[in-house]
Design a protein around this motif. Structure first.
Motif, short mmCIF file in Angstrom:
data_model
loop_
_atom_site.label_atom_id
_atom_site.label_comp_id
_atom_site.label_asym_id
_atom_site.label_seq_id
_atom_site.Cartn_x
_atom_site.Cartn_y
_atom_site.Cartn_z
N PRO A 140 12.50 -14.06 16.70
CA PRO A 140 11.50 -15.19 16.33
C PRO A 140 12.36 -16.51 16.78
O PRO A 140 11.62 -17.56 17.18
N ALA A 141 13.40 -16.40 16.34
CA ALA A 141 14.33 -17.95 16.44
C ALA A 141 14.31 -18.25 18.01
O ALA A 141 13.91 -19.40 18.57
N LEU A 150 11.03 -19.40 19.49
CA LEU A 150 10.65 -20.82 19.16
C LEU A 150 11.42 -21.89 20.06
O LEU A 150 11.08 -22.79 20.66
N GLU A 172 6.73 -30.61 13.36
CA GLU A 172 7.43 -30.01 11.98
C GLU A 172 8.88 -30.71 12.13
O GLU A 172 9.15 -30.68 13.13
N GLY A 174 12.82 -25.73 12.47
CA GLY A 174 12.37 -24.52 12.58
C GLY A 174 13.60 -23.66 11.84
O GLY A 174 14.79 -23.90 12.09
N LEU A 175 13.04 -22.58 10.91
CA LEU A 175 14.01 -21.91 10.32
C LEU A 175 13.29 -20.59 10.07
O LEU A 175 12.52 -20.33 9.27
N VAL A 176 14.13 -19.46 10.66
CA VAL A 176 13.95 -18.06 10.48
C VAL A 176 14.97 -17.36 10.34
O VAL A 176 15.89 -17.39 11.22
N ASP A 177 14.98 -16.36 9.22
CA ASP A 177 16.20 -15.54 9.45
C ASP A 177 17.76 -16.06 9.23
O ASP A 177 18.56 -15.33 9.92
N GLY A 220 18.50 -21.90 11.94
CA GLY A 220 17.65 -23.18 11.94
C GLY A 220 17.90 -23.77 13.05
O GLY A 220 18.97 -24.02 13.88
#
Length: 317
Positions: free
Chosen positions: A167-168, A171, A280, A283-286, A289
């Motif tokens: 996912p990162a 992005l 936004e 972004g921050l996932v798992d 960032g």
């Protein structure tokens, strides 16, 4: 978020990465900044040319009234790192001067914009000359487990480090950026109006922006810095020096300068500005960032600082 396994790692010592790291440090977190360059700065880039610093990246700072970044800029002004420059720029074209436009107060840096990065980095653990090859799930940096990691850089650069199927990585890969060449032009004496400050260039295939570097720095040096159009930069990324004649011709025509510059220098920015920065802040996932001026639109120095600061605060809690 559990930040107990060694220092949180920020990759990239531009203004977003340094702001992220400072927010973490201010929250009492252990943090390190890794950067492949010789010194902090990123696109807050200045280089010593002919014995004086010349800004090659961000042209100026602005700060929204009452914003947290305005307090940062005010502190820099108090300490002489930043000086008020101008609120008025010219608009020029191939046919010369067209009009003047006023806007927010712009600030310049007497010691070069890299001095601001050095100031932000002064209380941090920064490891220059460190090349990161991959950021993987876990998260991990080059196989070393970390509590969280922030690749603070343009999306296309971050995407090279990340798993494209994650996912990162998705992005980062979704961002598109434009290139720019920054061309420094020096004369033996000033040959343009004293109140030029800077000029937006319209309807020219070569140049979009011209800054009077002596004016913004405050030493009146006869030096201009021109930023090319993305189209011209894309054509000359492999050999930036070949773009210089077109830039010289465009600057001379727009400002009515009757003499060739005594010298020129050129800097390539493959990823200079995002084509469509996100609204936004980050972004921050798992535990991975993403921050910078690809976030927190519109893209500018204040946005990069705000994006990094917001991510740092989110990681700290």
């Amino acid at each position: 978020m559990d930040l107990g396994r060694g220092p949180l790692t920020v990759v990239g010592a531009g203004i977003a990465g340094l702001a992220c790291a400072r927010a973490l440090r201010e929250a009492g977190r252990d943090v390190e900044v890794l950067d492949r360059g010789r010194a902090p700065g990123g696109r807050l880039s200045s280089r010593t040319v002919r014995g004086r610093p010349v800004d090659l990246g961000a042209s100026y700072l602005t700060a929204g009234e009452g914003s947290p970044f305005a307090d940062v800029v005010a502190d820099w002004v108090d300490r002489g790192l930043v000086r008020p420059w101008t609120d008025t720029f010219a608009v020029v074209g191939q046919d010369g001067f067209r009009e003047r436009k006023s806007g927010p107060q712009r600030f310049g840096t007497p010691g070069g914009s890299r001095s601001l990065a050095a100031d932000l980095a002064s209380s941090l653990t920064v490891r220059p000359g460190t090349t990161v090859r991959e950021v993987t799930a876990g998260p991990a940096v080059d196989g070393r487990a970390v509590p969280a990691v922030a690749p603070a850089m343009p999306g296309p650069q971050a995407a090279r480090l990340l798993d494209p199927s994650g996912p990162a990585g998705g992005l980062a890969a979704a961002e598109t950026w434009q290139p720019v060449l920054a061309v420094v032009l020096g004369w033996t004496e000033r040959r343009w109006p004293a109140d030029l400050h800077g000029a937006f260039v319209h309807d020219d295939p070569a140049v979009e922006w011209i800054a009077d570097d002596g004016d913004r720095r405050g030493d009146s040096a006869p030096v201009l810095v021109a930023h090319t159009t993305a189209g011209l930069a894309a054509e000359h990324l492999e050999d930036p020096a070949t773009a210089v004649p077109a830039v010289v011709a465009a600057v001379r025509s727009a400002l009515g300068i009757d003499e060739e510059p005594a010298w020129t220098e050129v800097q390539r920015w493959t990823f200079a500005r995002p084509t469509a920065p996100r609204e936004e802040p980050f972004g921050l996932v798992d535990g991975i960032g993403l921050c910078g001026d690809g976030w927190h639109a519109p893209a500018k120095v204040e946005s990069a600082w705000s994006s990094g600061t917001a991510l740092g605060r989110a990681l700290a809690h």
